[in-house]
Write a protein that holds these residues in place. Structure first.
Motif, PDB file in Angstrom:
ATOM      1  N   UNK A 299      36.911  51.203  77.522  1.00 48.80           N
ATOM      2  CA  UNK A 299      36.906  50.938  78.972  1.00 48.80           C
ATOM      3  C   UNK A 299      35.948  51.925  79.625  1.00 48.80           C
ATOM      4  N   UNK A 300      34.670  51.657  79.438  1.00 47.29           N
ATOM      5  CA  UNK A 300      33.636  52.607  79.823  1.00 47.29           C
ATOM      6  C   UNK A 300      33.601  52.843  81.328  1.00 47.29           C
ATOM      7  N   UNK A 301      33.419  54.092  81.760  1.00 49.11           N
ATOM      8  CA  UNK A 301      33.252  54.359  83.193  1.00 49.11           C
ATOM      9  C   UNK A 301      31.919  53.839  83.728  1.00 49.11           C
ATOM     10  N   UNK A 302      30.964  53.561  82.851  1.00 49.70           N
ATOM     11  CA  UNK A 302      29.694  52.952  83.256  1.00 49.70           C
ATOM     12  C   UNK A 302      29.606  51.582  82.595  1.00 49.70           C
ATOM     13  N   UNK A 303      29.685  50.533  83.407  1.00 52.48           N
ATOM     14  CA  UNK A 303      29.715  49.171  82.886  1.00 52.48           C
ATOM     15  C   UNK A 303      28.345  48.504  82.878  1.00 52.48           C
ATOM     16  N   UNK A 304      27.433  49.006  83.672  1.00 50.48           N
ATOM     17  CA  UNK A 304      26.192  48.282  83.940  1.00 50.48           C
ATOM     18  C   UNK A 304      24.997  49.228  83.958  1.00 50.48           C
ATOM     19  N   UNK A 305      23.900  48.763  83.399  1.00 53.14           N
ATOM     20  CA  UNK A 305      22.641  49.489  83.512  1.00 53.14           C
ATOM     21  C   UNK A 305      21.581  48.477  83.949  1.00 53.14           C
ATOM     22  N   UNK A 306      20.445  48.968  84.428  1.00 49.00           N
ATOM     23  CA  UNK A 306      19.426  48.082  84.997  1.00 49.00           C
ATOM     24  C   UNK A 306      18.061  48.380  84.389  1.00 49.00           C
ATOM     25  N   UNK A 307      17.294  47.330  84.182  1.00 47.19           N
ATOM     26  CA  UNK A 307      15.912  47.484  83.749  1.00 47.19           C
ATOM     27  C   UNK A 307      15.059  46.439  84.464  1.00 47.19           C
ATOM     28  N   UNK A 308      13.739  46.682  84.486  1.00 48.51           N
ATOM     29  CA  UNK A 308      12.756  45.729  84.992  1.00 48.51           C
ATOM     30  C   UNK A 308      11.775  45.454  83.859  1.00 48.51           C
ATOM     31  N   UNK A 328      21.967  45.117  82.065  1.00 52.67           N
ATOM     32  CA  UNK A 328      22.521  45.401  80.744  1.00 52.67           C
ATOM     33  C   UNK A 328      24.011  45.678  80.908  1.00 52.67           C
ATOM     34  N   UNK A 329      24.840  44.764  80.442  1.00 54.05           N
ATOM     35  CA  UNK A 329      26.288  44.936  80.586  1.00 54.05           C
ATOM     36  C   UNK A 329      26.816  45.774  79.417  1.00 54.05           C
ATOM     37  N   UNK A 330      26.768  47.084  79.588  1.00 59.23           N
ATOM     38  CA  UNK A 330      27.230  47.981  78.533  1.00 59.23           C
ATOM     39  C   UNK A 330      28.714  47.793  78.248  1.00 59.23           C
ATOM     40  N   UNK A 356      27.967  52.030  73.586  1.00 57.93           N
ATOM     41  CA  UNK A 356      26.757  51.977  74.417  1.00 57.93           C
ATOM     42  C   UNK A 356      26.917  52.706  75.741  1.00 57.93           C
ATOM     43  N   UNK A 357      28.017  53.425  75.918  1.00 59.20           N
ATOM     44  CA  UNK A 357      28.392  53.905  77.253  1.00 59.20           C
ATOM     45  C   UNK A 357      27.529  55.034  77.797  1.00 59.20           C
ATOM     46  N   UNK A 358      26.944  55.840  76.946  1.00 54.48           N
ATOM     47  CA  UNK A 358      26.211  57.010  77.428  1.00 54.48           C
ATOM     48  C   UNK A 358      24.703  56.840  77.305  1.00 54.48           C
ATOM     49  N   UNK A 359      24.261  55.610  77.149  1.00 49.86           N
ATOM     50  CA  UNK A 359      22.837  55.352  77.087  1.00 49.86           C
ATOM     51  C   UNK A 359      22.259  55.591  75.705  1.00 49.86           C
ATOM     52  N   UNK A 360      21.071  55.067  75.502  1.00 49.43           N
ATOM     53  CA  UNK A 360      20.379  55.220  74.228  1.00 49.43           C
ATOM     54  C   UNK A 360      18.905  55.457  74.507  1.00 49.43           C
ATOM     55  N   UNK A 361      18.223  55.978  73.495  1.00 47.16           N
ATOM     56  CA  UNK A 361      16.793  56.240  73.661  1.00 47.16           C
ATOM     57  C   UNK A 361      16.553  57.394  74.607  1.00 47.16           C
ATOM     58  N   UNK A 399      38.580  50.420  91.607  1.00 43.81           N
ATOM     59  CA  UNK A 399      37.690  50.464  92.766  1.00 43.81           C
ATOM     60  C   UNK A 399      36.728  49.290  92.740  1.00 43.81           C
ATOM     61  N   UNK A 400      36.282  48.861  93.917  1.00 45.59           N
ATOM     62  CA  UNK A 400      35.335  47.755  94.016  1.00 45.59           C
ATOM     63  C   UNK A 400      33.944  48.254  93.661  1.00 45.59           C
ATOM     64  N   UNK A 401      33.546  47.986  92.421  1.00 45.48           N
ATOM     65  CA  UNK A 401      32.263  48.464  91.927  1.00 45.48           C
ATOM     66  C   UNK A 401      31.852  47.617  90.731  1.00 45.48           C
ATOM     67  N   UNK A 402      30.564  47.424  90.548  1.00 51.23           N
ATOM     68  CA  UNK A 402      30.064  46.727  89.366  1.00 51.23           C
ATOM     69  C   UNK A 402      29.396  47.682  88.391  1.00 51.23           C
ATOM     70  N   UNK A 403      29.146  48.899  88.809  1.00 48.96           N
ATOM     71  CA  UNK A 403      28.466  49.875  87.959  1.00 48.96           C
ATOM     72  C   UNK A 403      29.475  50.859  87.372  1.00 48.96           C
TER      73      UNK A 403
END
Length: 416
Positions: A299-308, A328-330, A356-361, A399-403
């Motif tokens: 149940x990751x505290x960070x659910x979403x990441x963004x890229x372009x 990116x739905x982590x 995948x919760x703490x990022x990669x690369x 809380x109301x959040x998507x990230x």
């Protein structure tokens, strides 16, 4: 009817048509998705793993393999929102600062090298006593009170007090930073209102003035806190400017507070809902790091990441065009059946791939070890001291959040 309600109704209508066409939809405005997203994630992985979202005007990636590939590929997927060309995407707009989170190499490499000097092994070890003392104090207070809100009385105070110590700031600054953190964190939200974005920008201006003053004061400081370290680097022209140092301190402070708070909150909820795992951790306290990694996955505290997209990229036969947004739905990647055995099971002894919760690369979370130290201290102290830890509410509210996925409150009954 207020604007948020209209947005919600509009998104719901679009999601119905989208689901009919592709068999799945991702509606971040849906209350049910915010409270319990994992069924939605599973449907996306099965039916539309590379999903074109009409609601968001962006692509949504849900499989572990795809999320990690995009997260690591800074040559073709940018963190910088200024790359975006599409006008339909509702990815968060370019912010009002020069955040290390929102730049690519070589700028990111230069800034990260400076940030790393605040997270050396020696400096983290210097925080050990502060973390241990704060954890013991908070759990002792909880035991006296018997009924507590784990978020407001344990998770938030621990995360904030440790970050204040890392910065070399007084605990008297707690209230100011609590308000700033909540307002500023909304800037990266898909569902933030105009009023919330305005409040976030105002908070950003206030934070910048605050840190700029401190950086100028500490250019000659010999203290090893984060502010003093970056002030000396900026004054000497060693890889970072004063403005960049100011923005970096803001990111470190807010990210370190928000994510650690909700790691500790979501982790405790997982333990109280899985009593056998809590008992196992009591009996095997040396497994605490494994437990924290499983909390981050489950149940990751960070659910979403963004890229372009910086170039046309084909993922599972679908073409993401240059300038398109990719979400990116982590949180989904961490529950991918193709990567994890029994992914919906909480198991502190789990073996297998990394979450995948703490990022990669290059964008891997620079404060990951500090977060683990804080979570390890508070869970070890809680399970050592408290014989009883029980929920007093059947369904805690997120809380109301998507990230950021985090509980508004976690009411517990505790006893030594």
């Amino acid at each position: 009817m207020n604007r948020r309600r209209w947005r919600s109704l509009g998104a719901h209508a679009v999601s119905i048509g989208e689901k009919a066409r592709s068999g799945a939809t991702y509606n971040p405005l849906s209350r049910s998705v915010i409270q319990s997203p994992y069924e939605t994630y599973a449907r996306l992985r099965r039916r539309s793993p590379v999903h074109r979202s009409a609601i968001l005007g962006s692509w949504v990636l849900t499989r572990y393999e795809d999320v990690l590939a995009a997260a690591k590929d800074h040559e073709r997927f940018s963190n910088n929102p200024r790359w975006r060309e599409t006008t339909r995407s509702v990815l968060p707009p370019a912010p009002d600062d020069y955040s290390i989170l929102l730049v690519d190499p070589p700028e990111h490499t230069r800034l990260r090298r400076c940030a790393a000097q605040a997270f050396t092994k020696a400096r983290l070890e210097a925080l050990d006593d502060t973390i241990a003392h704060t954890a013991a104090e908070l759990i002792e207070r909880a035991a006296r009170r018997r009924t507590i809100d784990w978020i407001a009385e344990v998770a938030e105070p621990l995360a904030m007090r440790v970050m204040l110590a890392m910065m070399g700031l007084s605990e008297n600054e707690y209230g100011r930073w609590e308000a700033w953190s909540r307002r500023r964190a909304r800037l990266l939200e898909l569902i933030a209102t105009r009023r919330e974005r305005k409040a976030a920008h105002i908070a950003g201006s206030e934070i910048r003035r605050y840190f700029m003053t401190l950086l100028r004061q500490r250019t000659q400081s010999s203290e090893n806190d984060a502010i003093g370290t970056l002030a000396r680097l900026a004054a000497a022209g060693e890889g970072i400017s004063m403005v960049e140092a100011c923005d970096m301190l803001s990111v470190l402070m807010i990210a370190g507070n928000e994510t650690t708070t909700h790691l500790i909150g979501n982790g405790m909820l997982a333990l109280v809902r899985h009593r056998e795992q809590m008992q196992r951790l009591r009996e095997e306290p040396d497994r605490v790091r494994d437990a924290i990694n499983e909390m981050l996955r489950f149940d990751s505290p960070v659910q979403t990441d963004f890229r372009i997209a910086k170039a046309d990229v084909i993922v599972r036969g679908r073409t993401i065009r240059t300038g398109d947004g990719a979400i990116l739905l982590t949180g989904s990647a961490n529950r991918d059946e193709a990567a994890f055995e029994n992914p919906d099971t909480f198991d502190i002894g789990r073996k297998g791939p990394r979450h995948a919760s703490l990022g990669h690369g290059v964008h891997q979370c620079i404060g990951a070890e500090l977060a683990r130290m804080e979570a390890g201290a508070i869970f070890t102290e809680a399970l050592r001291t408290l014989g009883t830890i029980e929920l007093t509410a059947r369904e805690p509210y997120y809380r109301t959040s998507t990230v950021i996925r985090g509980l508004a409150a976690l009411p517990l009954r505790v006893a030594a």
